[in-house]
Design a protein around this motif. Structure first.
Motif, PDB file in Angstrom:
ATOM      1  N   LEU A   1      -9.930  -3.619 -22.062  1.00  0.00           N
ATOM      2  CA  LEU A   1      -8.911  -3.952 -21.067  1.00  0.00           C
ATOM      3  C   LEU A   1      -8.728  -2.786 -20.116  1.00  0.00           C
ATOM      4  O   LEU A   1      -8.456  -1.655 -20.547  1.00  0.00           O
ATOM      5  CB  LEU A   1      -7.582  -4.264 -21.772  1.00  0.00           C
ATOM      6  N   VAL A   2      -8.874  -3.063 -18.817  1.00  0.00           N
ATOM      7  CA  VAL A   2      -8.742  -2.018 -17.801  1.00  0.00           C
ATOM      8  C   VAL A   2      -7.629  -2.402 -16.831  1.00  0.00           C
ATOM      9  O   VAL A   2      -7.740  -3.386 -16.099  1.00  0.00           O
ATOM     10  CB  VAL A   2     -10.057  -1.817 -17.016  1.00  0.00           C
ATOM     11  N   GLU A   3      -6.549  -1.640 -16.833  1.00  0.00           N
ATOM     12  CA  GLU A   3      -5.393  -1.911 -15.976  1.00  0.00           C
ATOM     13  C   GLU A   3      -4.704  -0.586 -15.659  1.00  0.00           C
ATOM     14  O   GLU A   3      -4.268   0.121 -16.566  1.00  0.00           O
ATOM     15  CB  GLU A   3      -4.419  -2.862 -16.688  1.00  0.00           C
ATOM     16  N   ASP A   4      -4.625  -0.251 -14.370  1.00  0.00           N
ATOM     17  CA  ASP A   4      -4.060   1.043 -13.996  1.00  0.00           C
ATOM     18  C   ASP A   4      -2.550   1.008 -13.772  1.00  0.00           C
ATOM     19  O   ASP A   4      -1.935   2.054 -13.563  1.00  0.00           O
ATOM     20  CB  ASP A   4      -4.755   1.592 -12.740  1.00  0.00           C
ATOM     21  N   GLU A   5      -1.939  -0.178 -13.828  1.00  0.00           N
ATOM     22  CA  GLU A   5      -0.495  -0.259 -13.643  1.00  0.00           C
ATOM     23  C   GLU A   5       0.199  -0.109 -14.990  1.00  0.00           C
ATOM     24  O   GLU A   5      -0.001  -0.905 -15.910  1.00  0.00           O
ATOM     25  CB  GLU A   5      -0.112  -1.587 -12.987  1.00  0.00           C
ATOM     26  N   ALA A   6       1.037   0.931 -15.099  1.00  0.00           N
ATOM     27  CA  ALA A   6       1.606   1.333 -16.388  1.00  0.00           C
ATOM     28  C   ALA A   6       2.421   0.246 -17.064  1.00  0.00           C
ATOM     29  O   ALA A   6       2.430   0.140 -18.289  1.00  0.00           O
ATOM     30  CB  ALA A   6       2.460   2.593 -16.197  1.00  0.00           C
ATOM     31  N   ALA A   7       3.117  -0.578 -16.288  1.00  0.00           N
ATOM     32  CA  ALA A   7       3.955  -1.617 -16.890  1.00  0.00           C
ATOM     33  C   ALA A   7       3.128  -2.752 -17.467  1.00  0.00           C
ATOM     34  O   ALA A   7       3.543  -3.405 -18.426  1.00  0.00           O
ATOM     35  CB  ALA A   7       4.934  -2.173 -15.859  1.00  0.00           C
ATOM     36  N   LEU A   8       1.956  -3.005 -16.896  1.00  0.00           N
ATOM     37  CA  LEU A   8       1.160  -4.162 -17.299  1.00  0.00           C
ATOM     38  C   LEU A   8       0.230  -3.876 -18.469  1.00  0.00           C
ATOM     39  O   LEU A   8      -0.048  -4.770 -19.267  1.00  0.00           O
ATOM     40  CB  LEU A   8       0.346  -4.666 -16.104  1.00  0.00           C
TER      41      LEU A   8
END
Length: 301
Positions: free
Chosen positions: A175-182
């Motif tokens: 899983l690659v997601e740079d938005e901290a909340a998501l």
């Protein structure tokens, strides 16, 4: 929940947890409550520079007709109130008037999609609730979520429903997601659906995980628009060590907007934010059970 919120907030900000002992029941997907709280806590964290405090509280609330007549933003009835308050920078009236608009954000480019509060409002309205916000520049902000109390018999069918839609049985997802909340939110959804999750908050972290676990990863789930490179380019790098890997891309932008930016992969491999655990389960289920969904995606040079 407090452990997950502590991870979102970080160690530099004081976290105060004040749950009500005897709350009313509510009838809604627990994952949606997690989504609400993670988004609000991330928003609160972003408002604090340096030291500060975030308080999360819950309590019962009862509003009669007389009170609602004097306070038109409230609705009559019994509610469970979820509160997230911070000692951050606060907001002006002009900003307050726009905070629930999709893609509205006061953050710098690359620091967020502006979908967090829009998603919160959408979930609350879907469950017949309402939101109040109080903010003062230089003092802080308080969000209060009111969800209708459920007066029926408590029957937990959530586990049964999740078991019915589980597409995973221990497979590994990158899983690659740079938005901290998501990132923690999507990771939690995937784990509830039966997957092992390798979570990366940057492209460089994703590449390192892909190399270390190249013989284990079955599926790549990646944001499309990121500062270092886009999700399609991440897939191309991962395919060098795992050529058969399948991919699912997610974005707050529509597929049409992404195509205009050079994303030319199949729309069937695309999930638009914000999404529910049901949306995620359905998309992954189709993807991992069928060879009709190719992983390949290209970008214009």
């Amino acid at each position: 929940m407090s452990k997950m919120l502590r991870q979102v907030i970080g160690e530099d900000i004081e976290f105060v947890w004040r749950p009500e002992a005897e709350l009313y029941l509510v009838r809604m997907d627990p994952v949606q409550i997690d989504q609400i709280m993670v988004n609000l806590c991330h928003n609160a964290k972003s408002a604090i520079v340096g030291k500060g405090q975030i308080t999360v509280a819950t309590e019962n609330a009862d509003f009669d007709a007389a009170f609602c007549k004097m306070n038109v933003e409230y609705s009559e009835g019994k509610y469970v109130m979820l509160e997230v308050s911070d000692t951050g920078c606060g907001m002006t009236r002009e900003i307050l008037a726009q905070i629930f608009e999709p893609f509205f954000t006061t953050r710098e480019v690359g620091q967020g999609t502006g979908l967090g509060l829009a998603a919160v409002e959408g979930i609350v309205k879907q469950n017949k609730g309402f939101v109040t916000v109080a903010s003062e520049p230089g003092v802080g902000t308080t969000f209060k979520i009111y969800l209708p109390a459920y007066t029926g018999t408590a029957v937990d069918k959530q586990l049964e429903r999740h078991q019915e839609m589980l597409p995973g049985s221990g497979e590994t997802i990158l899983l690659v997601e740079d938005e901290a909340a998501l990132l923690p939110m999507v990771k939690m959804m995937l784990e509830k659906l039966g997957f092992r999750v390798l979570a990366a908050n940057s492209v460089s972290a994703a590449v390192a995980l892909a190399e270390k676990h190249k013989h284990e990863i079955s599926l790549l789930i990646s944001d499309v628009v990121m500062p270092e490179m886009n999700g399609c380019e991440v897939l191309e790098i991962v395919q060098k060590t795992n050529p058969d890997i399948k991919a699912l891309f997610m974005s707050g932008h529509t597929a049409e907007v992404l195509v205009s930016r050079g994303f030319t992969g199949s729309n069937l491999n695309f999930l638009q934010k914000p999404f529910s655990i049901n949306d995620l389960a359905e998309k992954i289920g189709k993807l991992i059970r069928s060879s009709e969904y190719p992983a390949t995606a290209k970008t214009r040079q």
